[in-house]
Motif scaffolding. Sequence first.
Motif, mmCIF file in Angstrom:
data_model
loop_
_atom_site.group_PDB
_atom_site.id
_atom_site.type_symbol
_atom_site.label_atom_id
_atom_site.label_comp_id
_atom_site.label_asym_id
_atom_site.label_seq_id
_atom_site.Cartn_x
_atom_site.Cartn_y
_atom_site.Cartn_z
ATOM 1 N N ILE A 15 0.904 -1.082 -0.105
ATOM 2 C CA ILE A 15 0.067 -0.052 0.051
ATOM 3 C C ILE A 15 0.894 1.210 -0.085
ATOM 4 N N ARG A 16 2.021 1.053 0.534
ATOM 5 C CA ARG A 16 2.871 2.489 0.822
ATOM 6 C C ARG A 16 3.563 2.643 -0.448
ATOM 7 N N THR A 17 3.703 1.654 -1.434
ATOM 8 C CA THR A 17 4.148 2.052 -2.842
ATOM 9 C C THR A 17 3.281 2.483 -3.547
ATOM 10 N N CYS A 18 1.843 2.720 -3.502
ATOM 11 C CA CYS A 18 0.942 3.289 -4.263
ATOM 12 C C CYS A 18 0.968 4.778 -3.852
ATOM 13 N N ASN A 19 0.305 5.546 -4.799
ATOM 14 C CA ASN A 19 0.483 7.140 -4.947
ATOM 15 C C ASN A 19 -1.031 7.379 -4.553
ATOM 16 N N PRO A 20 -1.500 7.924 -3.425
ATOM 17 C CA PRO A 20 -2.639 8.181 -3.021
ATOM 18 C C PRO A 20 -3.221 9.592 -3.639
ATOM 19 N N LYS A 21 -2.419 10.328 -4.333
ATOM 20 C CA LYS A 21 -2.758 11.476 -5.143
ATOM 21 C C LYS A 21 -2.127 11.357 -6.655
#
Length: 512
Positions: free
Chosen positions: A281-287
Amino acid sequence: MALAPRLEMRQGQSLVMTPQLQQAIKLLQLSNLELAEYVDQELERNPLLENGVAEADRAGEREAPAESHEQVTTAETSLTLADDGPLPDRGGDLDTDYDNVYADQSRADAQNDTAAAETPGAQGSDWQNMRTSGGGGSGDGDYDFAATLTREATLAEHLTDQMMMALKTPGDRMIGAFLIDQVNEAGYMTADLAEAAERLGVDIEDVEAVLGVLQTFEPTGICARNLKECLALQLAERNRLDPAMQAFLDNLELFARRDFDMLMKLTGADREDIASMIEDIRTCNPKPGLAFGGEPVVPVIPDVFVRARSDGGWGIELNTETLPRVLINQQYYSEVSKLSHDPTAKAYLSECLNNANWLVKSLDQRARTILKVASEIVRQQDGFLVHGVQHLKPLNLKTIAEAISMHESTVSRVTANKYIATPRGIFEMKYFFTSSIASSEGGAAHSAEAVRHRIKELIDRELSDAVLSDDNIVDILKGQGVDIARRTVAKYREALNIPSSVQRRREKKAYA
């Protein structure tokens, strides 16, 4: 008693702010960018005002300098001030009558300015000797490099280009264009699909189908309606959206609270799998939308420079690059006044001259007031500049105002949207004004900002098997002489976006 209309004359005193004084106060609270924009507007409005930088370019190209120009000397105002030296005492408070504040410069000052201008390497005050270090101008043979630059494509343009390739029918493109307009700068869809369908006069199924196509566009995760959907789109592209991960996303609030035991129970995963999901999840881009061009980021340009001196004091000077250079063309005024016989035209020229003179005085007073306030701030916060944020002193507007004999409202206007460049970084002037926290030992009070820094340091150094609670932090700070309540520690901790001790303990156990 009979009621009847009557006329009465009364004499009284009241404070009336003239338009010129209102202009001076307005200039004082403007940032350097806003000030430059305001001066540009005045240059267009007033025919007697000229841009000092542009005039310097033309003066450099001519062998004989122009005549009868009056310069704004504040463009080169600077002051070197030791921590124990006297404050500058030129000019008065902005809350007083400006007619009594400004005085004509003496002939000796003018001679000193001329001598400084003739000194090699010095910044002179004579506008005829000014030079600009800017790029190409509008003269013959100059190359305008800025005209060849291109801007970065916006998120809407990027999505529209993909939409024209993916959607074929005019109806779908109409829906797609409407939905793209509802995507915010972070890349999230802000429109309600039911309202969009009603407004466009189409079935909601058609809107959902078009949204599904938009969510396949680059960057991955675009057009999501919430964080959960954004993360799911990115994880699905990596083939990591299994049932356990979907259950994890459905309970993101548990992850925010660091309740990993409940997450393991709901997802059916062990502690090692939960840690792996968190890494994914931390490798994803939230924006994802922020990767594209939007509003240009305006860099912070300091208004004041503070440098350490060899004698142990501090040198404070204005950033002359942010101060506008304005000239008053007295020759033009004299020639037009002689040739014109129209009373209206002469009145207009007189008004323009008065406005130009007042603008010059207002800019001069603004520069001197900023320098005066900044000098006192540096004097009060000498410990911060030498030792760091732990020695930041409690400070308020009243203390500065009393020290420099000004009103608190004037100091408040000066510190708004102004920045100081120090050896420890660039700070907004208001950063140095913090509330005080009493000392438990009866000594000097502590700055709230310094206490927040101590709380952060304590939490950063805590061990996984000895997580500090708010009560523990209170005891430690009281041992260091800081009289603080537990609720104040909790407020400062939340302001620093630091989780509670329970959440930190759960997180440390998950990564143990």
